[in-house]
Design a protein around this motif. Structure first.
Motif, short mmCIF file in Angstrom:
data_model
loop_
_atom_site.label_atom_id
_atom_site.label_comp_id
_atom_site.label_asym_id
_atom_site.label_seq_id
_atom_site.Cartn_x
_atom_site.Cartn_y
_atom_site.Cartn_z
N VAL A 1 0.85 -1.19 0.00
CA VAL A 1 0.00 0.00 0.00
C VAL A 1 0.88 1.24 0.00
O VAL A 1 1.89 1.31 0.72
N VAL A 2 0.51 2.23 -0.80
CA VAL A 2 1.26 3.49 -0.86
C VAL A 2 1.01 4.29 0.42
O VAL A 2 -0.13 4.65 0.71
N PRO A 3 2.06 4.56 1.20
CA PRO A 3 1.88 5.36 2.42
C PRO A 3 1.79 6.84 2.11
O PRO A 3 2.05 7.28 0.98
N LYS A 4 1.44 7.63 3.11
CA LYS A 4 1.21 9.07 2.93
C LYS A 4 2.42 9.77 2.34
O LYS A 4 2.29 10.67 1.49
N GLU A 5 3.63 9.36 2.77
CA GLU A 5 4.83 10.07 2.32
C GLU A 5 5.12 9.87 0.83
O GLU A 5 5.97 10.58 0.26
N TYR A 6 4.43 8.95 0.17
CA TYR A 6 4.64 8.76 -1.26
C TYR A 6 3.48 9.30 -2.09
O TYR A 6 3.37 8.99 -3.28
N GLU A 7 2.64 10.10 -1.50
CA GLU A 7 1.59 10.81 -2.23
C GLU A 7 2.25 11.64 -3.33
O GLU A 7 3.16 12.42 -3.08
N GLY A 8 1.81 11.47 -4.58
CA GLY A 8 2.35 12.25 -5.69
C GLY A 8 3.54 11.61 -6.39
O GLY A 8 4.02 12.15 -7.39
N ALA A 9 4.04 10.48 -5.88
CA ALA A 9 5.15 9.78 -6.54
C ALA A 9 4.64 9.05 -7.78
O ALA A 9 3.43 9.00 -8.04
N GLN A 10 5.55 8.48 -8.54
CA GLN A 10 5.20 7.68 -9.69
C GLN A 10 5.73 6.26 -9.50
O GLN A 10 6.58 6.03 -8.63
N CYS A 11 5.24 5.34 -10.30
CA CYS A 11 5.81 3.99 -10.28
C CYS A 11 6.06 3.53 -11.69
O CYS A 11 5.38 3.97 -12.64
N PHE A 12 7.03 2.65 -11.83
CA PHE A 12 7.47 2.22 -13.15
C PHE A 12 6.97 0.81 -13.43
O PHE A 12 7.37 -0.15 -12.77
N THR A 13 6.05 0.67 -14.34
CA THR A 13 5.48 -0.58 -14.88
C THR A 13 4.64 -1.41 -13.93
O THR A 13 3.95 -2.33 -14.34
#
Length: 408
Positions: free
Chosen positions: A87-99
């Protein structure tokens, strides 16, 4: 069968979208700062590993802003280890992921941590494994993930189950840290005690430098029908029954020409492996006897009154022979990971040899450290086993939780 107030609902029916992250080459856009880019290696089972995070510049990323991550998104690895999710935590809000796959749940219907745990459970793994695409590179795609059916209790119950399992996660993490600390402490002790840099109280004087061949004698006894217990060297498990390690026998049908090893004797596997760059030396501890391939160099103490077996078991495990082995191993002789170490060169390697009393005292300190480490490993495995059993019950409704009604 699930409880009456549960539903069997596809992931597609509780998701706003299931999409693939950025699938465009990003090497040219990597930078020292900017937008964080999560890759498959950052997605672990239930958590994000931030030890190796890359960044892409905003000019590259602006084309994919519709794929920016939100807190609560579930990331699922598509290839390599398909299905592993976090699960994406709060601190990674707005990040991207590759594939990786991004599942954005309707959080009025489903709690991300609950659904993620189901995907990572034995049930989720079985579903993904049964639908993996063929070929050498196993993978899972968005269409497949959407079809996964999740046993879904009411939202408060989902949150309660996730909270209970989180408590187990915390206990497991705490035990993992204790184990890691104990292993590091032992490693430090080995580096100091086995080299004479630190002396135990009551011991002084110079240590001898001797050859391995002056302390040990080579063992070349052939089996000749005496044992059918084929053992192999594992870096982590030592000399272990081949059937148990490989889950099958890979030995020849005829074992007469194998070396016969007795309990307390040593064997050197010339194949390098993780943590053992110059091969591993292990003592036969589990069984009264065993047969090993003649590719191993086998040996035993020449005089038990002059050298302590426990001391040298720790000595070999410390990697103190690696430098000497590097000098005698011939690069051109490597084949399929096998180091070309001649027995004559092996037995000419240099060892440190303190007085027998000091050997025993050092071995005792390190063996006590091993007992502590083994106890922590056993505790860790017990916690993991209990958590697996609990997950199977909680995530399928076989065991229900009591959701306390909160006061308005």
């Amino acid at each position: 069968m699930v409880p009456e107030n549960w539903g069997l609902i596809s992931l597609d029916d509780i998701s706003e979208k299931v999409m693939v992250g950025i699938a465009s080459a990003a090497t040219h856009a990597y930078s020292d700062s900017g937008i964080r880019m999560l890759r498959n290696l950052n997605i672990k089972e239930g958590w994000i590993d931030d030890s190796d995070i890359l960044y892409v510049n905003q000019d590259y990323e602006k084309t994919y802003r519709n794929k920016r991550l939100k807190q609560g998104d579930i990331l699922t690895v598509r290839t390599g280890y398909p299905g592993v999710s976090a699960v994406v935590p709060k601190e990674y809000e707005g990040a991207q992921c590759f594939t990786s796959l991004i599942t954005r749940l309707d959080q009025h219907k489903a709690f991300p941590d609950f659904v993620c745990r189901y995907i990572n459970s034995e049930y989720g793994k079985k579903f993904i494994s049964s639908g993996e695409a063929g070929g050498a590179q196993k993978n899972v795609n968005a269409g497949m993930l959407k079809r996964m059916v999740v046993p879904l209790p009411p939202l408060p119950e989902q949150k309660k189950i996730a909270q209970i399992l989180s408590t187990w996660d915390q206990a497991i993490t705490a035990t993992e840290r204790l184990l890691e600390n104990s292993q590091q402490r032992k490693k430090g002790l080995m580096q100091q005690l086995l080299t004479g840099k630190k002396r135990l109280p009551g011991f002084e004087g110079e240590w001898e430098k001797v050859t391995l061949g002056s302390v040990f004698s080579r063992v070349t006894s052939r089996n000749e029908g005496q044992s059918t217990n084929v053992v192999t060297i594992s870096g982590q498990q030592g000399l272990i029954r081949q059937q148990e390690f490989f889950k099958k026998s890979v030995a020849s049908e005829t074992l007469d020409n194998y070396f016969l090893l007795k309990k307390g004797q040593f064997a050197y596997n010339k194949s390098y492996s993780n943590g053992y760059p110059m091969g591993a030396i292990k003592r036969l501890n589990r069984y009264d006897d065993g047969v090993v391939t003649t590719l191993y160099i086998c040996f035993e103490l020449a005089d038990e009154h002059a050298a302590d077996s426990d001391f040298y078991e720790q000595y070999f495990e410390s990697g103190l022979l690696n430098q000497g082995l590097m000098q005698v191993a011939h690069e051109g002789g490597r084949a399929h990971g096998l180091l070309n170490v001649k027995p004559s060169d092996f037995f000419s390697l240099t060892l440190h040899k303190p007085d027998i009393k000091e050997q025993k005292a050092i071995a005792n300190v390190l063996c006590i450290a091993d007992i502590e480490i083994d106890a922590q490993k056993a505790r860790l495995e017990q916690l993991r086993s209990e958590k697996r059993a609990l997950m199977q019950q909680l995530l399928t409704g076989k065991r229900l939780v009591n959701v306390e009604t909160e006061a308005a």
